[in-house]
Design a protein around this motif. Structure first.
Motif, PDB file in Angstrom:
ATOM      1  N   GLY A   1       2.869  22.596  -9.220  1.00  0.00           N
ATOM      2  CA  GLY A   1       3.820  21.541  -8.863  1.00  0.00           C
ATOM      3  C   GLY A   1       3.244  20.147  -8.913  1.00  0.00           C
ATOM      4  N   LEU A   2       1.968  20.041  -9.242  1.00  0.00           N
ATOM      5  CA  LEU A   2       1.299  18.744  -9.203  1.00  0.00           C
ATOM      6  C   LEU A   2       1.870  17.757 -10.219  1.00  0.00           C
ATOM      7  N   GLU A   3       2.191  18.224 -11.392  1.00  0.00           N
ATOM      8  CA  GLU A   3       2.715  17.324 -12.434  1.00  0.00           C
ATOM      9  C   GLU A   3       4.001  16.629 -11.967  1.00  0.00           C
ATOM     10  N   ALA A   4       4.898  17.367 -11.332  1.00  0.00           N
ATOM     11  CA  ALA A   4       6.154  16.779 -10.848  1.00  0.00           C
ATOM     12  C   ALA A   4       5.892  15.775  -9.721  1.00  0.00           C
ATOM     13  N   ASP A   5       5.008  16.128  -8.793  1.00  0.00           N
ATOM     14  CA  ASP A   5       4.659  15.193  -7.719  1.00  0.00           C
ATOM     15  C   ASP A   5       4.041  13.924  -8.291  1.00  0.00           C
ATOM     16  N   TRP A   6       3.179  14.098  -9.288  1.00  0.00           N
ATOM     17  CA  TRP A   6       2.503  12.956  -9.894  1.00  0.00           C
ATOM     18  C   TRP A   6       3.526  12.019 -10.551  1.00  0.00           C
ATOM     19  N   ALA A   7       4.472  12.582 -11.256  1.00  0.00           N
ATOM     20  CA  ALA A   7       5.492  11.763 -11.916  1.00  0.00           C
ATOM     21  C   ALA A   7       6.280  10.949 -10.889  1.00  0.00           C
ATOM     22  N   ARG A   8       6.622  11.563  -9.766  1.00  0.00           N
ATOM     23  CA  ARG A   8       7.345  10.846  -8.707  1.00  0.00           C
ATOM     24  C   ARG A   8       6.467   9.749  -8.093  1.00  0.00           C
ATOM     25  N   LEU A   9       5.180  10.040  -7.924  1.00  0.00           N
ATOM     26  CA  LEU A   9       4.271   9.039  -7.372  1.00  0.00           C
ATOM     27  C   LEU A   9       4.131   7.854  -8.314  1.00  0.00           C
ATOM     28  N   VAL A  10       3.944   8.109  -9.596  1.00  0.00           N
ATOM     29  CA  VAL A  10       3.836   7.030 -10.581  1.00  0.00           C
ATOM     30  C   VAL A  10       5.091   6.163 -10.541  1.00  0.00           C
ATOM     31  N   GLU A  11       6.243   6.797 -10.517  1.00  0.00           N
ATOM     32  CA  GLU A  11       7.510   6.058 -10.476  1.00  0.00           C
ATOM     33  C   GLU A  11       7.584   5.187  -9.223  1.00  0.00           C
ATOM     34  N   HIS A  12       7.224   5.755  -8.082  1.00  0.00           N
ATOM     35  CA  HIS A  12       7.288   5.011  -6.824  1.00  0.00           C
ATOM     36  C   HIS A  12       6.328   3.816  -6.826  1.00  0.00           C
ATOM     37  N   VAL A  13       5.070   4.059  -7.214  1.00  0.00           N
ATOM     38  CA  VAL A  13       4.065   2.997  -7.187  1.00  0.00           C
ATOM     39  C   VAL A  13       4.473   1.852  -8.101  1.00  0.00           C
ATOM     40  N   ARG A  14       4.986   2.185  -9.265  1.00  0.00           N
ATOM     41  CA  ARG A  14       5.411   1.130 -10.197  1.00  0.00           C
ATOM     42  C   ARG A  14       6.646   0.386  -9.684  1.00  0.00           C
ATOM     43  N   ALA A  15       7.613   1.124  -9.134  1.00  0.00           N
ATOM     44  CA  ALA A  15       8.837   0.486  -8.623  1.00  0.00           C
ATOM     45  C   ALA A  15       8.537  -0.436  -7.445  1.00  0.00           C
TER      46      ALA A  15
ATOM     47  N   VAL B   1       0.852  -1.186   0.000  1.00  0.00           N
ATOM     48  CA  VAL B   1       0.000   0.000   0.000  1.00  0.00           C
ATOM     49  C   VAL B   1       0.892   1.242   0.000  1.00  0.00           C
ATOM     50  N   THR B   2       0.547   2.188  -0.857  1.00  0.00           N
ATOM     51  CA  THR B   2       1.228   3.482  -0.879  1.00  0.00           C
ATOM     52  C   THR B   2       0.235   4.542  -0.420  1.00  0.00           C
ATOM     53  N   VAL B   3       0.616   5.277   0.611  1.00  0.00           N
ATOM     54  CA  VAL B   3      -0.155   6.420   1.103  1.00  0.00           C
ATOM     55  C   VAL B   3       0.706   7.640   0.836  1.00  0.00           C
ATOM     56  N   CYS B   4       0.118   8.670   0.232  1.00  0.00           N
ATOM     57  CA  CYS B   4       0.961   9.777  -0.205  1.00  0.00           C
ATOM     58  C   CYS B   4       0.384  11.138   0.127  1.00  0.00           C
ATOM     59  N   GLU B   5       1.224  12.130  -0.040  1.00  0.00           N
ATOM     60  CA  GLU B   5       0.830  13.527  -0.025  1.00  0.00           C
ATOM     61  C   GLU B   5       1.197  14.079  -1.393  1.00  0.00           C
ATOM     62  N   LEU B   6       0.420  15.051  -1.854  1.00  0.00           N
ATOM     63  CA  LEU B   6       0.726  15.754  -3.098  1.00  0.00           C
ATOM     64  C   LEU B   6       0.677  17.247  -2.804  1.00  0.00           C
TER      65      LEU B   6
ATOM     66  N   ARG C   1      -8.826  12.518 -13.475  1.00  0.00           N
ATOM     67  CA  ARG C   1      -9.348  11.178 -13.202  1.00  0.00           C
ATOM     68  C   ARG C   1      -8.843  10.114 -14.172  1.00  0.00           C
ATOM     69  N   PRO C   2      -8.819  10.347 -15.483  1.00  0.00           N
ATOM     70  CA  PRO C   2      -8.307   9.307 -16.391  1.00  0.00           C
ATOM     71  C   PRO C   2      -6.840   8.947 -16.136  1.00  0.00           C
ATOM     72  N   ARG C   3      -6.110   9.851 -15.507  1.00  0.00           N
ATOM     73  CA  ARG C   3      -4.682   9.605 -15.276  1.00  0.00           C
ATOM     74  C   ARG C   3      -4.422   8.653 -14.110  1.00  0.00           C
ATOM     75  N   LEU C   4      -5.437   8.313 -13.343  1.00  0.00           N
ATOM     76  CA  LEU C   4      -5.244   7.374 -12.243  1.00  0.00           C
ATOM     77  C   LEU C   4      -4.676   6.051 -12.745  1.00  0.00           C
ATOM     78  N   ALA C   5      -5.017   5.671 -13.960  1.00  0.00           N
ATOM     79  CA  ALA C   5      -4.511   4.418 -14.536  1.00  0.00           C
ATOM     80  C   ALA C   5      -2.998   4.425 -14.693  1.00  0.00           C
ATOM     81  N   GLU C   6      -2.396   5.608 -14.793  1.00  0.00           N
ATOM     82  CA  GLU C   6      -0.933   5.707 -14.922  1.00  0.00           C
ATOM     83  C   GLU C   6      -0.221   5.066 -13.737  1.00  0.00           C
ATOM     84  N   LEU C   7      -0.890   5.025 -12.596  1.00  0.00           N
ATOM     85  CA  LEU C   7      -0.261   4.473 -11.400  1.00  0.00           C
ATOM     86  C   LEU C   7      -0.020   2.971 -11.537  1.00  0.00           C
ATOM     87  N   GLY C   8      -0.862   2.288 -12.283  1.00  0.00           N
ATOM     88  CA  GLY C   8      -0.682   0.856 -12.474  1.00  0.00           C
ATOM     89  C   GLY C   8      -1.072   0.026 -11.262  1.00  0.00           C
ATOM     90  N   ALA C   9      -1.747   0.614 -10.285  1.00  0.00           N
ATOM     91  CA  ALA C   9      -2.177  -0.112  -9.089  1.00  0.00           C
ATOM     92  C   ALA C   9      -3.533  -0.776  -9.342  1.00  0.00           C
TER      93      ALA C   9
END
Length: 85
Positions: free
Chosen positions: A14-28, A3-8, A67-75
Motif C-alpha cells: 500500500g506504500l505507493e498509494a500512500d506516497w502518491a497522496r503525500l506527494v499531492e498533499h505536500v505540493r498542494a 510543515v507536513t508530518v505524516c504516517e505511511l 531515497r531518490p523519490r524524496l525529490a518527488e515531494l518538492g519540499a
C-alpha cells in the motif's frame, strides 16, 4: 514555513498509494518541511524483539530504492530515518 508530518502504511503493497497522496498533499500545501515516520519504506523492524538479518537487509534495500523519490515531494527539506548495515 509549512510543515507536513505524516504516517505511511506499514504494508509495502500500500506504500505507493500512500506516497502518491503525500506527494499531492505536500505540493498542494507548498510544505517546506516534510517529517516522515521512522524507517518509512519497509515493515517495522522493531515488531520482533529479535533482529532478523534478512528483514534488515530487505529494509536497507527498500530504503535505498525509495531515497531518490524524496525529490518527488518538492519540499525544501525532508527528514526521516533509514536502516543501515
Amino acid at each position: 514555513m509549512k510543515v507536513t508530518v505524516c504516517e505511511l502504511t506499514n504494508d509495502p503493497a500500500g506504500l505507493e498509494a500512500d506516497w502518491a497522496r503525500l506527494v499531492e498533499h505536500v505540493r498542494a500545501e507548498a510544505s517546506g518541511l516534510v517529517v516522515l515516520p521512522e524507517m518509512p519504506f519497509s515493515r517495522w523492524l522493531a515488531a520482533s524483539p529479535d533482529p532478523v538479518p534478512d528483514q534488515w537487509r530487505e529494509s536497507v534495500r527498500a530504503h535505498d530504492a525509495w531515497r531518490p523519490r524524496l525529490a518527488e515531494l518538492g519540499a525544501e527539506r525532508v527528514v526521516g530515518t533509514r536502516p543501515i548495515v
